[in-house]
Design a protein around this motif. Structure first.
Motif, PDB file in Angstrom:
ATOM      1  N   ILE A   9       0.839  -1.204   0.000  1.00  0.00           N
ATOM      2  CA  ILE A   9       0.000   0.000   0.000  1.00  0.00           C
ATOM      3  C   ILE A   9       0.871   1.250   0.000  1.00  0.00           C
ATOM      4  N   ALA A  10       1.887   1.266   0.855  1.00  0.00           N
ATOM      5  CA  ALA A  10       2.787   2.428   0.916  1.00  0.00           C
ATOM      6  C   ALA A  10       3.455   2.657  -0.438  1.00  0.00           C
ATOM      7  N   ALA A  11       3.896   1.588  -1.086  1.00  0.00           N
ATOM      8  CA  ALA A  11       4.552   1.719  -2.392  1.00  0.00           C
ATOM      9  C   ALA A  11       3.579   2.248  -3.442  1.00  0.00           C
ATOM     10  N   ASP A  12       2.331   1.796  -3.392  1.00  0.00           N
ATOM     11  CA  ASP A  12       1.335   2.267  -4.346  1.00  0.00           C
ATOM     12  C   ASP A  12       1.058   3.760  -4.160  1.00  0.00           C
ATOM     13  N   ILE A  13       0.879   4.181  -2.921  1.00  0.00           N
ATOM     14  CA  ILE A  13       0.623   5.607  -2.664  1.00  0.00           C
ATOM     15  C   ILE A  13       1.856   6.434  -3.019  1.00  0.00           C
ATOM     16  N   VAL A  46      -2.847   2.319   8.571  1.00  0.00           N
ATOM     17  CA  VAL A  46      -2.101   3.194   9.481  1.00  0.00           C
ATOM     18  C   VAL A  46      -0.604   2.898   9.383  1.00  0.00           C
ATOM     19  N   LYS A  47      -0.228   1.613   9.323  1.00  0.00           N
ATOM     20  CA  LYS A  47       1.194   1.260   9.174  1.00  0.00           C
ATOM     21  C   LYS A  47       1.752   1.789   7.855  1.00  0.00           C
ATOM     22  N   ALA A  48       0.959   1.694   6.790  1.00  0.00           N
ATOM     23  CA  ALA A  48       1.402   2.204   5.485  1.00  0.00           C
ATOM     24  C   ALA A  48       1.604   3.715   5.549  1.00  0.00           C
ATOM     25  N   LEU A  49       0.662   4.417   6.147  1.00  0.00           N
ATOM     26  CA  LEU A  49       0.778   5.878   6.255  1.00  0.00           C
ATOM     27  C   LEU A  49       1.950   6.268   7.137  1.00  0.00           C
ATOM     28  N   ASN A  50       2.202   5.512   8.191  1.00  0.00           N
ATOM     29  CA  ASN A  50       3.365   5.797   9.044  1.00  0.00           C
ATOM     30  C   ASN A  50       4.668   5.631   8.264  1.00  0.00           C
ATOM     31  N   ALA A  51       4.724   4.621   7.400  1.00  0.00           N
ATOM     32  CA  ALA A  51       5.925   4.417   6.581  1.00  0.00           C
ATOM     33  C   ALA A  51       6.134   5.602   5.635  1.00  0.00           C
ATOM     34  N   ARG A  53       4.973   8.661   6.133  1.00  0.00           N
ATOM     35  CA  ARG A  53       5.297   9.820   6.975  1.00  0.00           C
ATOM     36  C   ARG A  53       6.768   9.782   7.357  1.00  0.00           C
ATOM     37  N   ASP A  54       7.267   8.587   7.678  1.00  0.00           N
ATOM     38  CA  ASP A  54       8.688   8.440   8.028  1.00  0.00           C
ATOM     39  C   ASP A  54       9.601   8.817   6.859  1.00  0.00           C
ATOM     40  N   LYS A  55       9.128   8.635   5.637  1.00  0.00           N
ATOM     41  CA  LYS A  55       9.902   9.012   4.447  1.00  0.00           C
ATOM     42  C   LYS A  55       9.741  10.488   4.101  1.00  0.00           C
ATOM     43  N   LYS A  69       2.877  15.926   1.413  1.00  0.00           N
ATOM     44  CA  LYS A  69       3.721  17.008   1.914  1.00  0.00           C
ATOM     45  C   LYS A  69       4.249  17.831   0.738  1.00  0.00           C
ATOM     46  N   PRO A  70       4.163  19.146   0.837  1.00  0.00           N
ATOM     47  CA  PRO A  70       4.731  19.997  -0.232  1.00  0.00           C
ATOM     48  C   PRO A  70       6.244  19.753  -0.328  1.00  0.00           C
ATOM     49  N   GLN A  71       6.740  19.700  -1.537  1.00  0.00           N
ATOM     50  CA  GLN A  71       8.167  19.506  -1.745  1.00  0.00           C
ATOM     51  C   GLN A  71       8.899  20.825  -1.506  1.00  0.00           C
TER      52      GLN A  71
END
Length: 75
Positions: A9-13, A46-51, A53-55, A69-71
């Motif tokens: 999921i994190a990779a897809d987003i 939630v785990k995917a979103l946390n990953a 957010r950590d990036k 997040k704005p670049q």
């Protein structure tokens, strides 16, 4: 062994962010909606979103949701 669902999921987003389908400041769907979309429970989302957010790719705004997040501009 396949990746855990939260990483898929994190990779897809992340792909949606990097290819421009999710623009800076775009609001992500709710955790409940994403869980339904991906066919997983909310904890997995939630785990995917946390990953993400950590990036540094997304940020949560209390009372508003989760946003791309704005670049930062390069000088």
């Amino acid at each position: 062994m396949p990746d855990p669902p939260y990483l898929v999921i994190a990779a897809d987003i992340e792909r949606q962010i990097t290819d421009g389908r999710l623009a800076p400041d775009a609001r992500l769907r709710s955790i409940t909606d994403l869980a339904h979309d991906y066919g997983v429970n909310k904890n997995t989302v939630v785990k995917a979103l946390n990953a993400l957010r950590d990036k540094g790719l997304i940020e949560s705004r209390q009372g508003w949701g989760t946003f791309v997040k704005p670049q930062e501009k390069q000088q």
